[in-house]
Design a protein around this motif. Structure first.
Motif, PDB file in Angstrom:
ATOM      1  N   ALA A  25      95.253  -6.968 -74.545  1.00  0.00           N
ATOM      2  CA  ALA A  25      95.732  -6.939 -73.442  1.00  0.00           C
ATOM      3  C   ALA A  25      97.186  -6.934 -73.480  1.00  0.00           C
ATOM      4  N   GLU A  26      97.755  -6.179 -72.254  1.00  0.00           N
ATOM      5  CA  GLU A  26      99.330  -5.948 -72.238  1.00  0.00           C
ATOM      6  C   GLU A  26      99.597  -6.676 -71.283  1.00  0.00           C
ATOM      7  N   MET A  27     100.620  -7.587 -71.343  1.00  0.00           N
ATOM      8  CA  MET A  27     101.229  -8.388 -70.385  1.00  0.00           C
ATOM      9  C   MET A  27     102.386  -7.660 -69.711  1.00  0.00           C
ATOM     10  N   VAL A  28     102.438  -7.264 -68.211  1.00  0.00           N
ATOM     11  CA  VAL A  28     103.280  -6.916 -67.610  1.00  0.00           C
ATOM     12  C   VAL A  28     103.874  -7.708 -66.449  1.00  0.00           C
ATOM     13  N   VAL A  29     105.218  -8.209 -66.359  1.00  0.00           N
ATOM     14  CA  VAL A  29     105.845  -8.850 -65.602  1.00  0.00           C
ATOM     15  C   VAL A  29     106.682  -8.027 -64.419  1.00  0.00           C
ATOM     16  N   ALA A  30     106.173  -8.056 -63.135  1.00  0.00           N
ATOM     17  CA  ALA A  30     106.918  -7.428 -62.108  1.00  0.00           C
ATOM     18  C   ALA A  30     108.336  -8.351 -61.537  1.00  0.00           C
ATOM     19  N   PRO A  31     109.346  -7.593 -61.840  1.00  0.00           N
ATOM     20  CA  PRO A  31     110.654  -8.400 -61.604  1.00  0.00           C
ATOM     21  C   PRO A  31     110.769  -8.667 -60.126  1.00  0.00           C
ATOM     22  N   VAL A  32     111.595  -9.407 -59.512  1.00  0.00           N
ATOM     23  CA  VAL A  32     112.016  -9.587 -58.210  1.00  0.00           C
ATOM     24  C   VAL A  32     112.336  -8.357 -57.598  1.00  0.00           C
TER      25      VAL A  32
ATOM     26  N   VAL B 212      95.188  -5.193 -69.091  1.00  0.00           N
ATOM     27  CA  VAL B 212      96.457  -5.310 -68.390  1.00  0.00           C
ATOM     28  C   VAL B 212      96.409  -6.784 -67.919  1.00  0.00           C
ATOM     29  N   VAL B 213      97.367  -7.491 -68.005  1.00  0.00           N
ATOM     30  CA  VAL B 213      97.915  -8.556 -67.250  1.00  0.00           C
ATOM     31  C   VAL B 213      98.872  -8.499 -66.552  1.00  0.00           C
ATOM     32  N   ALA B 214      98.863  -8.180 -65.319  1.00  0.00           N
ATOM     33  CA  ALA B 214      99.962  -8.029 -64.543  1.00  0.00           C
ATOM     34  C   ALA B 214     100.400  -9.144 -63.567  1.00  0.00           C
ATOM     35  N   VAL B 215     101.747  -9.637 -64.050  1.00  0.00           N
ATOM     36  CA  VAL B 215     101.826 -11.054 -63.485  1.00  0.00           C
ATOM     37  C   VAL B 215     103.013 -10.778 -62.339  1.00  0.00           C
ATOM     38  N   THR B 216     102.639 -11.012 -61.104  1.00  0.00           N
ATOM     39  CA  THR B 216     103.518 -10.762 -59.944  1.00  0.00           C
ATOM     40  C   THR B 216     104.189 -12.081 -59.493  1.00  0.00           C
ATOM     41  N   PRO B 217     105.470 -12.149 -58.689  1.00  0.00           N
ATOM     42  CA  PRO B 217     106.047 -13.161 -58.432  1.00  0.00           C
ATOM     43  C   PRO B 217     105.217 -14.356 -57.563  1.00  0.00           C
TER      44      PRO B 217
ATOM     45  N   ASP C  68      99.765  -6.355 -52.543  1.00  0.00           N
ATOM     46  CA  ASP C  68     100.796  -5.168 -52.726  1.00  0.00           C
ATOM     47  C   ASP C  68     100.524  -4.134 -54.090  1.00  0.00           C
ATOM     48  N   LEU C  69     100.313  -5.096 -54.962  1.00  0.00           N
ATOM     49  CA  LEU C  69      99.956  -4.442 -56.276  1.00  0.00           C
ATOM     50  C   LEU C  69      98.614  -3.578 -56.138  1.00  0.00           C
ATOM     51  N   ILE C  70      97.533  -4.219 -55.674  1.00  0.00           N
ATOM     52  CA  ILE C  70      96.197  -3.625 -55.315  1.00  0.00           C
ATOM     53  C   ILE C  70      96.471  -2.234 -54.536  1.00  0.00           C
ATOM     54  N   THR C  71      97.217  -2.465 -53.487  1.00  0.00           N
ATOM     55  CA  THR C  71      97.455  -1.394 -52.665  1.00  0.00           C
ATOM     56  C   THR C  71      98.110  -0.127 -53.223  1.00  0.00           C
ATOM     57  N   ARG C  72      99.029  -0.438 -54.143  1.00  0.00           N
ATOM     58  CA  ARG C  72      99.693   0.498 -55.020  1.00  0.00           C
ATOM     59  C   ARG C  72      98.805   1.471 -55.904  1.00  0.00           C
TER      60      ARG C  72
ATOM     61  N   PRO D 294      91.371  -1.669 -66.899  1.00  0.00           N
ATOM     62  CA  PRO D 294      90.971  -2.860 -65.985  1.00  0.00           C
ATOM     63  C   PRO D 294      92.069  -3.902 -66.185  1.00  0.00           C
ATOM     64  N   VAL D 295      92.597  -4.136 -64.736  1.00  0.00           N
ATOM     65  CA  VAL D 295      93.815  -5.147 -64.669  1.00  0.00           C
ATOM     66  C   VAL D 295      93.424  -6.506 -64.080  1.00  0.00           C
ATOM     67  N   LEU D 296      93.972  -7.561 -64.603  1.00  0.00           N
ATOM     68  CA  LEU D 296      93.784  -8.821 -64.008  1.00  0.00           C
ATOM     69  C   LEU D 296      95.361  -9.159 -63.441  1.00  0.00           C
ATOM     70  N   ALA D 297      95.340  -9.244 -62.071  1.00  0.00           N
ATOM     71  CA  ALA D 297      96.475  -9.398 -61.598  1.00  0.00           C
ATOM     72  C   ALA D 297      96.709 -11.138 -61.142  1.00  0.00           C
ATOM     73  N   ALA D 298      98.038 -11.471 -61.472  1.00  0.00           N
ATOM     74  CA  ALA D 298      98.134 -12.946 -61.428  1.00  0.00           C
ATOM     75  C   ALA D 298      99.352 -13.187 -60.693  1.00  0.00           C
ATOM     76  N   GLY D 299      99.166 -13.921 -59.438  1.00  0.00           N
ATOM     77  CA  GLY D 299     100.513 -13.991 -58.749  1.00  0.00           C
ATOM     78  C   GLY D 299     100.269 -14.437 -57.375  1.00  0.00           C
ATOM     79  N   SER D 300     101.071 -14.567 -56.362  1.00  0.00           N
ATOM     80  CA  SER D 300     100.869 -14.963 -55.293  1.00  0.00           C
ATOM     81  C   SER D 300      99.906 -13.962 -54.301  1.00  0.00           C
ATOM     82  N   PRO D 301      99.152 -14.361 -53.346  1.00  0.00           N
ATOM     83  CA  PRO D 301      98.233 -13.555 -52.623  1.00  0.00           C
ATOM     84  C   PRO D 301      98.937 -12.110 -52.076  1.00  0.00           C
ATOM     85  N   ALA D 302     100.045 -12.585 -51.676  1.00  0.00           N
ATOM     86  CA  ALA D 302     100.905 -11.307 -50.742  1.00  0.00           C
ATOM     87  C   ALA D 302     101.114 -10.239 -52.270  1.00  0.00           C
TER      88      ALA D 302
END
Length: 492
Positions: free
Chosen positions: A257-264, A231-236, A177-181, A165-173
Motif C-alpha cells: 500500500a502506498e500512503m499519500v497525504v493530501a496537503p492543506v 493506496v491509502v489516501a490521507v485527507t485533512p 471531494d476526493l471521491i468526486t475527483r 483500490p484506494v482507502l480514503a481516510a479523513g474528514s467526510p467533506a
C-alpha cells in the motif's frame, strides 16, 4: 482472468506488515503494464540503433565492427541504463501525469552527455551521428510508444478496469471531494473502495457518496491488511497529528500500500512542492510561483518561434477560412475585440468573424437566455452565429488569427483565458491572479471542457496554471489541445 482485471488480494502474499501479518501482492495489471513499457522501450531503442547502424554501417562494411558496432552497442546500453537509473520505469509515474515524460527526457539527456564525454575521451569521429540523430530518434519513438500504451490504459480505466483500490481516510467533506475527483478523472487510476472517518460514519450513515465507510481512522492499517488496498489516501482531519501520521506510516511498512497525504494547500502542486528535512523535521516547502527568469525567457522564445512556424503552416488554411467567412455573410474577415492581458493591460484580440455584423449590440436582447457560467456569456444555439462560424467555433479555427497576438507578445501559446474588460472589472483579489501572466491561445480550460466548464472550475484551472506553471505542463497542454480541438467538446 480478463486482461486489466484486478487480481484477488488474498490469492498470495509477499512481505509482512510491521505487526507481522502478511501483505498483499501488487495488482496483476500493474506488473503487466510496467513490463510492457520496459519491453517497448527496449525494442524501440534496439530498432532505432539497428536501423541507423545498418544504414550507415553498410556504407563502410569493412570497418563495421570497429566504427559502428561498438558505438551502436554503447548507445543502446547507455539509453537503457539511463532509463533505469532515472527510475523511468517506476510504477508510481507510469500511465499518468507529465512526470513520466519528464523522467524519459532526463534519461535521454543523461545518455547524450555521457556519450558525448565518452566520444571526446576516445576521440571518436563518428560520435556525432549517435548524439544528434540516434538519441533524438530514440526519444521520439519511445515517447510515441509510451503515449500509445497510455491511451490503451486510459481506455481500460474509463471502462472500470486497471484501477488501484484506494482507502480514503479523513474528514467526510475532504473525502467526498476526493471521491468526486477520482470519479471525474478515472484516467488517473484511482477508485475509492473504502472510507475511514473519525467516528466510523459518513454523511449518508454507513456510506459516503456510495462508498462504504469501513471503520475509524484509528484502524486504517488493519483494513489495509485485510482488504488489500493499494493506496491509502490521507485527507485533512483534526485527527491526523504528526505522531499519528508517522505511526500509520510505520504500520504500513512492508505492505504494497502506498500512503499519500493530501496537503492543506490543495491547489499547489507540481514543481512548487518540495519536501526538506530540517533538524530532523520533514517540512513541506512551497516555492514562489515563477513569473520571471530563465524558464520564462525560454517560454517567450518558444511562443514567438512557435507562432511564426504555425502561421506559415496554417497560411493556406487561414486564407481558405477567410474566403468562406466573406462568402457566407456580409462583413469583414476578422473580428477585433478588446481583452485584458498581463498586468491588467488591454489589447486587441484577433479572431475570424463567426457572427453577423452588429452581433454585440444584439447581446442585450439575449441576456435572459445566457447559458454561460459566472461572468461568461454563452449560448449553445446563438442566433447571431453564422453557418461557417458554427463550424469554425466547433474546431476552434476562429482562434487561429490569435497567433498574430502571440507573435507580437500580447498573448502566449499557453495561458489563462483572456477575459473581457467587463469580466476583469468584476474580478475579486483572488481571481485577479489570472492576470499575473499572459493569456493563452490554449490552456487547462481548453483541454478540460471549454464552455462546458462551470465558472468556478474554469477559474480554478486558470489559477492552478498560474501557480504551478512549468515548461513540461505547457508541453502537455499543447499536446492535449490537438485532441480537444478534433473532438470539439465544449465549443459553441
Amino acid at each position: 482472468m480478463q486482461q486489466g482485471e484486478l487480481i484477488d488480494p488474498f490469492s498470495s502474499a509477499r512481505g509482512r506488515l510491521a505487526n507481522g501479518t502478511m501483505s498483499r501482492p501488487a495488482s496483476g495489471w500493474e506488473q503487466r503494464y510496467r513490463r510492457s513499457v520496459i519491453i517497448s522501450d527496449t525494442v524501440a531503442t534496439a530498432f532505432v540503433v539497428a536501423s541507423i547502424g545498418n544504414f550507415f554501417g553498410a556504407r563502410d562494411a569493412a570497418n563495421w565492427h570497429e566504427k559502428w558496432g561498438i558505438l551502436a552497442f554503447c548507445t543502446e546500453l547507455l539509453v537503457l541504463g539511463a532509463l533505469a537509473v532515472s527510475r523511468s520505469w517506476s510504477p508510481a509515474v507510469l500511465g499518468q501525469g507529465a512526470e513520466e515524460f519528464r523522467r524519459l527526457g532526463r534519461s535521454m539527456f543523461t545518455a547524450t552527455v555521457v556519450l558525448a564525454l565518452g566520444g571526446i575521451a576516445l576521440t571518436s569521429r563518428n560520435i556525432k551521428l549517435w548524439i544528434f540523430v540516434a538519441i533524438p530518434a530514440i526519444a521520439l519513438v519511445t515517447m510515441t510508444t509510451r503515449y500509445l500504451l497510455r491511451l490503451s490504459l486510459h481506455k481500460q480505466r474509463k471502462e472500470g478496469r486497471c484501477l488501484r483500490p484506494v482507502l480514503a481516510a479523513g474528514s467526510p467533506a475532504t473525502v467526498r471531494d476526493l471521491i468526486t475527483r477520482t470519479r471525474k478523472f478515472p484516467h488517473l487510476g484511482w477508485r475509492v473502495d473504502g472510507v475511514c472517518t473519525t467516528d466510523g460514519r459518513g454523511i449518508d450513515g454507513d456510506q459516503l457518496d456510495g462508498v462504504p465507510v469501513v471503520g475509524r481512522l484509528t484502524d486504517v492499517a488493519k483494513y489495509v491488511e485485510h482488504d488489500g488496498y493499494r493506496v491509502v489516501a490521507v485527507t485533512p482531519d483534526p485527527h491526523w497529528t504528526p505522531d499519528r501520521l508517522q505511526r500509520l506510516a510505520w504500520n504500513l511498512e512492508g505492505s504494497d500500500a502506498e500512503m499519500v497525504v493530501a496537503p492543506v494547500l490543495m491547489e499547489v502542486a507540481g514543481p512548487r512542492l518540495h519536501v526538506d528535512a530540517v533538524l530532523g523535521i520533514p517540512l513541506l516547502r512551497v516555492s514562489m510561483p515563477t513569473f520571471t527568469g530563465g524558464r520564462r525567457a525560454i517560454k517567450v522564445v518558444v511562443d514567438r518561434v512557435g507562432a511564426a512556424f504555425l502561421l506559415l503552416l496554417f497560411a493556406p488554411l487561414m486564407a481558405l477560412v477567410g474566403l468562406l467567412v466573406v462568402a457566407d455573410s456580409r462583413g469583414g474577415v476578422f473580428y477585433r475585440q478588446r481583452r485584458v492581458g498581463k498586468g491588467g493591460r488591454e489589447f486587441t484580440i484577433l479572431k475570424f468573424r463567426t457572427m453577423v455584423v452588429g452581433a454585440h449590440k444584439a447581446r442585450a436582447e439575449l441576456t435572459d437566455r445566457n447559458e454561460g457560467a459566472g461572468l461568461l456569456f454563452k449560448l449553445r444555439r446563438d442566433p447571431r452565429v453564422t453557418r461557417v462560424g458554427a463550424v469554425l467555433r466547433r474546431y476552434s479555427l476562429d482562434e487561429l488569427p490569435q497567433l498574430f497576438n502571440v507573435l507580437t507578445g500580447s498573448m502566449s501559446l499557453v495561458g489563462p483565458r483572456p477575459p473581457l474588460p467587463e469580466e476583469s472589472a468584476a474580478y475579486g483579489p483572488d481571481i485577479r491572479r489570472r492576470l499575473l501572466v499572459k493569456p493563452g491561445l490554449t490552456g487547462l480550460w481548453q483541454i478540460s471542457g471549454r464552455s462546458d466548464l462551470p465558472w468556478e472550475e474554469a477559474v480554478r484551472l486558470d489559477l492552478r496554471y498560474v501557480e504551478d506553471w512549468s515548461l513540461a505542463l505547457d508541453t502537455v497542454i499543447l499536446w492535449k489541445t490537438l485532441r480537444a480541438v478534433l473532438y470539439g467538446q465544449g465549443a459553441y
